[in-house]
Design a protein around this motif. Sequence first.
Motif, mmCIF file in Angstrom:
data_model
loop_
_atom_site.group_PDB
_atom_site.id
_atom_site.type_symbol
_atom_site.label_atom_id
_atom_site.label_comp_id
_atom_site.label_asym_id
_atom_site.label_seq_id
_atom_site.Cartn_x
_atom_site.Cartn_y
_atom_site.Cartn_z
ATOM 1 N N LYS A 54 5.669 13.152 -6.159
ATOM 2 C CA LYS A 54 4.931 12.717 -4.967
ATOM 3 C C LYS A 54 5.472 11.385 -4.449
ATOM 4 N N ALA A 55 5.809 10.499 -5.370
ATOM 5 C CA ALA A 55 6.356 9.200 -4.960
ATOM 6 C C ALA A 55 7.640 9.408 -4.157
ATOM 7 N N GLU A 56 8.435 10.340 -4.636
ATOM 8 C CA GLU A 56 9.693 10.597 -3.951
ATOM 9 C C GLU A 56 9.433 11.163 -2.558
ATOM 10 N N GLU A 57 8.482 12.103 -2.490
ATOM 11 C CA GLU A 57 8.135 12.685 -1.193
ATOM 12 C C GLU A 57 7.685 11.611 -0.215
ATOM 13 N N ARG A 58 6.989 10.622 -0.733
ATOM 14 C CA ARG A 58 6.506 9.549 0.153
ATOM 15 C C ARG A 58 7.546 8.458 0.336
ATOM 16 N N GLY A 59 8.695 8.612 -0.271
ATOM 17 C CA GLY A 59 9.757 7.615 -0.118
ATOM 18 C C GLY A 59 9.463 6.304 -0.836
ATOM 19 N N LEU A 60 8.668 6.357 -1.888
ATOM 20 C CA LEU A 60 8.348 5.129 -2.626
ATOM 21 C C LEU A 60 9.426 4.847 -3.652
ATOM 22 N N ALA A 61 9.896 3.606 -3.688
ATOM 23 C CA ALA A 61 11.042 3.291 -4.541
ATOM 24 C C ALA A 61 10.614 2.693 -5.878
ATOM 25 N N CYS A 62 11.447 2.925 -6.888
ATOM 26 C CA CYS A 62 11.268 2.276 -8.177
ATOM 27 C C CYS A 62 11.810 0.856 -8.098
ATOM 28 N N GLY A 63 11.303 -0.023 -8.940
ATOM 29 C CA GLY A 63 11.820 -1.393 -8.995
ATOM 30 C C GLY A 63 11.856 -1.860 -10.429
ATOM 31 N N PRO A 64 12.320 -3.071 -10.662
ATOM 32 C CA PRO A 64 12.366 -3.570 -12.035
ATOM 33 C C PRO A 64 10.960 -3.639 -12.648
ATOM 34 N N ILE A 65 10.901 -3.436 -13.935
ATOM 35 C CA ILE A 65 9.603 -3.488 -14.613
ATOM 36 C C ILE A 65 9.204 -4.954 -14.785
ATOM 37 N N THR A 66 7.981 -5.253 -14.366
ATOM 38 C CA THR A 66 7.503 -6.638 -14.457
ATOM 39 C C THR A 66 6.436 -6.737 -15.543
ATOM 40 N N ALA A 67 6.065 -7.954 -15.883
ATOM 41 C CA ALA A 67 5.103 -8.172 -16.970
ATOM 42 C C ALA A 67 3.827 -7.359 -16.723
ATOM 43 N N PRO A 68 3.232 -6.812 -17.771
ATOM 44 C CA PRO A 68 2.039 -5.976 -17.609
ATOM 45 C C PRO A 68 0.902 -6.763 -16.977
ATOM 46 N N CYS A 69 0.080 -6.079 -16.140
ATOM 47 C CA CYS A 69 -1.008 -6.820 -15.511
ATOM 48 C C CYS A 69 -2.363 -6.455 -16.090
#
Length: 596
Positions: free
Chosen positions: A493-508
């Motif tokens: 679904k993320a791909e269908e919506r064109g949402l990009a992956c990014g670097p993993i950041t500290a857990p929130c």
Amino acid sequence: MQTLTRELSKYVNQAFVDAGYGDAYGAVKVSDRPDLADYQCNDAMAVAKAQRCNPFDVAEAVSSRLQDCPAFSSVTVARPGFINIKVNDEYIASRMNEMRADDNLGFVPCDDPCTIVVDYGGPNVAKPLHVGHLRSAIIGETMKRLARFLGNNVIGDVHLGDWGLQMGLVITEIKHRWPDLVYFRPDFVEGMDENLSISAEDLYNIYPTASLKAKGDPDYMAEAQEATLMLQNRHPGYYALWKNFMQISVRDLKASYAELSVDFDVWYGESDADEYVNDMVEGFISGGFARESEGALVVDVAEESDSAPMPPCLIRKSNGAMLYATTDLATIVQRVKDYNPDKIWYLTDARQTLHFDQVFRCAKKTGIVPETLKFEYLPFGTMNGKDGKPFKTRDGGVMRLSDLIQMMHDAFADKSRNSANVDSDETAALGGINAEANEIARLVGNAALKFGDMVNHRTKNYVFDLDKFMSFNGKTGPYLLYTVVRIQSVLRKAEERGLACGPITAPCGDTERSLMLELSRCSSMLLSAYDEKAPNYICESLFNCASIFNKFYFENRILDEADDARRGSWLTLLTLIRDIMKQQLWILGIDVPEKM
Ligand code: ARG
């Protein structure tokens, strides 16, 4: 990369050195008190004992040297001298990114890769593959994949039971049923063989009949023994007949194993060891290892330190026939010659413990193996029915493996037809039984069966409980598949919506942090599974990842997250969980469908 445990231990070890306690200390382990810490080190107590000082002072001295270490967010001391460690969030995130970038997903190879022959499966030609062989196949397949994944050179050998009395019995029964077959003509020579119009099904019926007859009829038994000897002496007709039904049986076996995603590198059988038997036995005699006992040939294998009686290893019966142990010993000769392995692993039901003890001792004593070769026996318990007795069909017979597979398959098909029971948008998609649905049913059944088995410690007996194994909730194969499919669906679904992956950041949040920590621990779990030959560690690790992920999934709206960096980090984290879980599942011999 190195495992998180080893990485953290390195820092703590350095602090012990700096504090003047020497190089032998600093190993950390996952904390017994997750409410207080992520990891703990207990070595201050060991130092105190060895160097006669106060453990609390030692722990304080070490901990004070760790306060600035960037891998830790806190290092505290608890009486009498525990060092409690919390890992720094930025550091955890940086490990996630390293794992993501690593070709092996952060899985660390074993320390001492070597050549291992894995002897598993062990089905018998002309006998149906029954649930007794099931555990050998699925645990063996896992141990093979695990050892290979961790960098060893591994040869998986099915070690077919295709020689000996069982074959003589089959030949005898065929002769009684079809005495006119060309194979029984006195003038039979090679090349005269006709195709045997016997199905695998027939064969499976022939063997039990023969075995039953032989028990009650000494003449029939004598005939079967004679046939066995003739086969072993390569009587042309018997040998050709044997080759013929071998083929039929092996074809059927291969199909059953394929259903289970079990795959052997070599299909050697007991018969392939036959050519090594004579020289080997000669060697036992000339070396003074073997002695006559009531007409039979035996090798004594008892040792002074034995606390239980250890009968001699029987090599040749008084009628000249070779035995199960002889074949296993000759197979060892063949394996040493062909592969020169460092280790040979054997997977059978624990009831064969004595047999392997004798064989290993005999091999070492007679010097047919290099001294360095390690025999490792991996016995397992039985699969029981709900009555606590070895699993049987409803009518009390031995459940055939193919029937069992069909049963799992049908159970899933039923379930998906009633998909109202299964609360998921993914599973609801499963309607009629088409080819794709069939394949999904196979994969789910396979996952249920294998996970239901391996989640128990190898040596324990367990109860086969179809409903429990097939459940989509709880510690089951289907639950894991369902979780991975859910992750795949979010990523799609993320791909269908064109949402990009990014670097993993500290857990929130706490759940995200637990998820990352759990992922960091997968490599250690795999190494422990290998060291202790315990696939259940992999099952535990998978279940932990899945349940924490599902909690995370319900707590967060991943796709709707407005903060791009946050959402990008989550999506990358999802790809990492998916790939790690798929890797672990692959080791368990479990394939994941794209959708469910
Ligand atoms: N065919 C044997 C059985 O059904 C198992 C073989 C196990 N492996 C071995 N090397 N003996 O009991």
